[in-house]
Design a protein around this motif. Structure first.
Motif, PDB file in Angstrom:
ATOM      1  N   ARG A  21      89.605 -17.719 -82.279  1.00 14.97           N
ATOM      2  CA  ARG A  21      89.066 -19.024 -81.683  1.00 14.97           C
ATOM      3  C   ARG A  21      89.381 -19.301 -80.359  1.00 14.97           C
ATOM      4  O   ARG A  21      88.533 -19.685 -79.543  1.00 14.97           O
ATOM      5  CB  ARG A  21      89.273 -20.295 -82.602  1.00 14.97           C
ATOM      6  N   ASN A  22      90.626 -18.843 -79.888  1.00 15.59           N
ATOM      7  CA  ASN A  22      91.198 -19.093 -78.698  1.00 15.59           C
ATOM      8  C   ASN A  22      90.472 -18.567 -77.583  1.00 15.59           C
ATOM      9  O   ASN A  22      90.216 -18.918 -76.598  1.00 15.59           O
ATOM     10  CB  ASN A  22      92.939 -19.158 -78.478  1.00 15.59           C
ATOM     11  N   THR A  23      90.149 -17.116 -77.815  1.00 15.12           N
ATOM     12  CA  THR A  23      89.330 -16.141 -76.938  1.00 15.12           C
ATOM     13  C   THR A  23      88.052 -16.934 -76.620  1.00 15.12           C
ATOM     14  O   THR A  23      87.561 -16.859 -75.502  1.00 15.12           O
ATOM     15  CB  THR A  23      89.253 -14.903 -77.822  1.00 15.12           C
ATOM     16  N   ILE A  24      87.317 -17.397 -77.708  1.00 19.90           N
ATOM     17  CA  ILE A  24      85.975 -17.997 -77.365  1.00 19.90           C
ATOM     18  C   ILE A  24      85.866 -19.338 -76.531  1.00 19.90           C
ATOM     19  O   ILE A  24      85.447 -19.490 -75.583  1.00 19.90           O
ATOM     20  CB  ILE A  24      85.235 -18.239 -78.844  1.00 19.90           C
ATOM     21  N   THR A  25      87.177 -20.108 -77.025  1.00 22.74           N
ATOM     22  CA  THR A  25      87.228 -21.327 -76.300  1.00 22.74           C
ATOM     23  C   THR A  25      87.596 -21.005 -74.768  1.00 22.74           C
ATOM     24  O   THR A  25      86.959 -21.520 -73.674  1.00 22.74           O
ATOM     25  CB  THR A  25      88.437 -22.168 -76.778  1.00 22.74           C
ATOM     26  N   ASN A  26      88.534 -20.191 -74.577  1.00 19.40           N
ATOM     27  CA  ASN A  26      88.861 -19.594 -73.160  1.00 19.40           C
ATOM     28  C   ASN A  26      87.623 -19.113 -72.434  1.00 19.40           C
ATOM     29  O   ASN A  26      87.562 -19.361 -71.096  1.00 19.40           O
ATOM     30  CB  ASN A  26      90.079 -18.739 -73.371  1.00 19.40           C
ATOM     31  N   ILE A  27      86.748 -18.456 -72.862  1.00 14.75           N
ATOM     32  CA  ILE A  27      85.740 -17.844 -72.006  1.00 14.75           C
ATOM     33  C   ILE A  27      84.845 -19.162 -71.743  1.00 14.75           C
ATOM     34  O   ILE A  27      84.191 -19.368 -70.732  1.00 14.75           O
ATOM     35  CB  ILE A  27      85.093 -17.012 -73.051  1.00 14.75           C
ATOM     36  N   GLU A  28      84.636 -19.977 -73.075  1.00 19.39           N
ATOM     37  CA  GLU A  28      83.650 -21.202 -72.604  1.00 19.39           C
ATOM     38  C   GLU A  28      84.013 -22.186 -71.718  1.00 19.39           C
ATOM     39  O   GLU A  28      83.193 -22.608 -71.004  1.00 19.39           O
ATOM     40  CB  GLU A  28      83.661 -21.785 -74.085  1.00 19.39           C
ATOM     41  N   THR A  38      83.581  -7.647 -75.138  1.00 19.75           N
ATOM     42  CA  THR A  38      83.586  -9.034 -75.863  1.00 19.75           C
ATOM     43  C   THR A  38      82.401  -9.740 -75.462  1.00 19.75           C
ATOM     44  O   THR A  38      81.719 -10.320 -76.307  1.00 19.75           O
ATOM     45  CB  THR A  38      84.967  -9.817 -75.476  1.00 19.75           C
ATOM     46  N   LEU A  39      81.976  -9.885 -74.257  1.00 21.96           N
ATOM     47  CA  LEU A  39      80.810 -10.423 -74.045  1.00 21.96           C
ATOM     48  C   LEU A  39      79.491  -9.779 -74.627  1.00 21.96           C
ATOM     49  O   LEU A  39      78.451 -10.424 -75.177  1.00 21.96           O
ATOM     50  CB  LEU A  39      80.589 -10.573 -72.468  1.00 21.96           C
ATOM     51  N   ASP A  40      79.552  -8.757 -74.582  1.00 22.06           N
ATOM     52  CA  ASP A  40      78.364  -7.843 -75.376  1.00 22.06           C
ATOM     53  C   ASP A  40      78.420  -8.165 -76.823  1.00 22.06           C
ATOM     54  O   ASP A  40      77.479  -8.527 -77.392  1.00 22.06           O
ATOM     55  CB  ASP A  40      78.591  -6.580 -74.874  1.00 22.06           C
ATOM     56  N   LEU A  41      79.378  -8.212 -77.333  1.00 26.87           N
ATOM     57  CA  LEU A  41      79.410  -8.529 -78.765  1.00 26.87           C
ATOM     58  C   LEU A  41      79.055 -10.011 -79.116  1.00 26.87           C
ATOM     59  O   LEU A  41      78.093 -10.086 -79.888  1.00 26.87           O
ATOM     60  CB  LEU A  41      81.115  -8.509 -79.436  1.00 26.87           C
ATOM     61  N   ILE A  42      79.467 -10.745 -78.234  1.00 25.42           N
ATOM     62  CA  ILE A  42      79.091 -12.297 -78.499  1.00 25.42           C
ATOM     63  C   ILE A  42      77.488 -12.396 -78.310  1.00 25.42           C
ATOM     64  O   ILE A  42      76.882 -13.164 -79.077  1.00 25.42           O
ATOM     65  CB  ILE A  42      79.821 -13.064 -77.431  1.00 25.42           C
ATOM     66  N   ARG A  43      77.046 -11.792 -77.192  1.00 23.70           N
ATOM     67  CA  ARG A  43      75.668 -11.472 -76.903  1.00 23.70           C
ATOM     68  C   ARG A  43      74.749 -11.158 -78.101  1.00 23.70           C
ATOM     69  O   ARG A  43      73.705 -11.676 -78.659  1.00 23.70           O
ATOM     70  CB  ARG A  43      75.378 -10.771 -75.623  1.00 23.70           C
TER      71      ARG A  43
END
Length: 71
Positions: A21-28, A38-43
């Motif tokens: 969750r912290n990884t996602i929050t830090n990206i956002e 990581t960005l490709d996975l999210i996409r």
């Protein structure tokens, strides 16, 4: 915006991607740019869930939720 369109929490996205969750929050919030993988996975997860990514076209990049298909 993609997460909001799906009505997902950070926890929902973390579970769908296997990321912390912290990884996602830090990206956002812009504290972390994210590794390309990581960005490709999210996409890919968002695309699978019906999100369409709109490239920069003079009005800014964005996302849209694909219309539900009729069966």
């Amino acid at each position: 915006m993609a997460r909001a369109a799906l009505g997902w929490t950070v926890r929902d996205l973390a579970e769908a991607t296997g990321l912390h969750r912290n990884t996602i929050t830090n990206i956002e919030v812009g504290r972390y740019a994210g590794e390309p993988e990581t960005l490709d996975l999210i996409r890919r997860v968002f695309s699978r869930e019906g999100i369409i990514f709109i490239e920069e076209n003079g009005g800014g990049a964005g996302v849209r939720l694909r219309k539900a298909t009729q069966r």
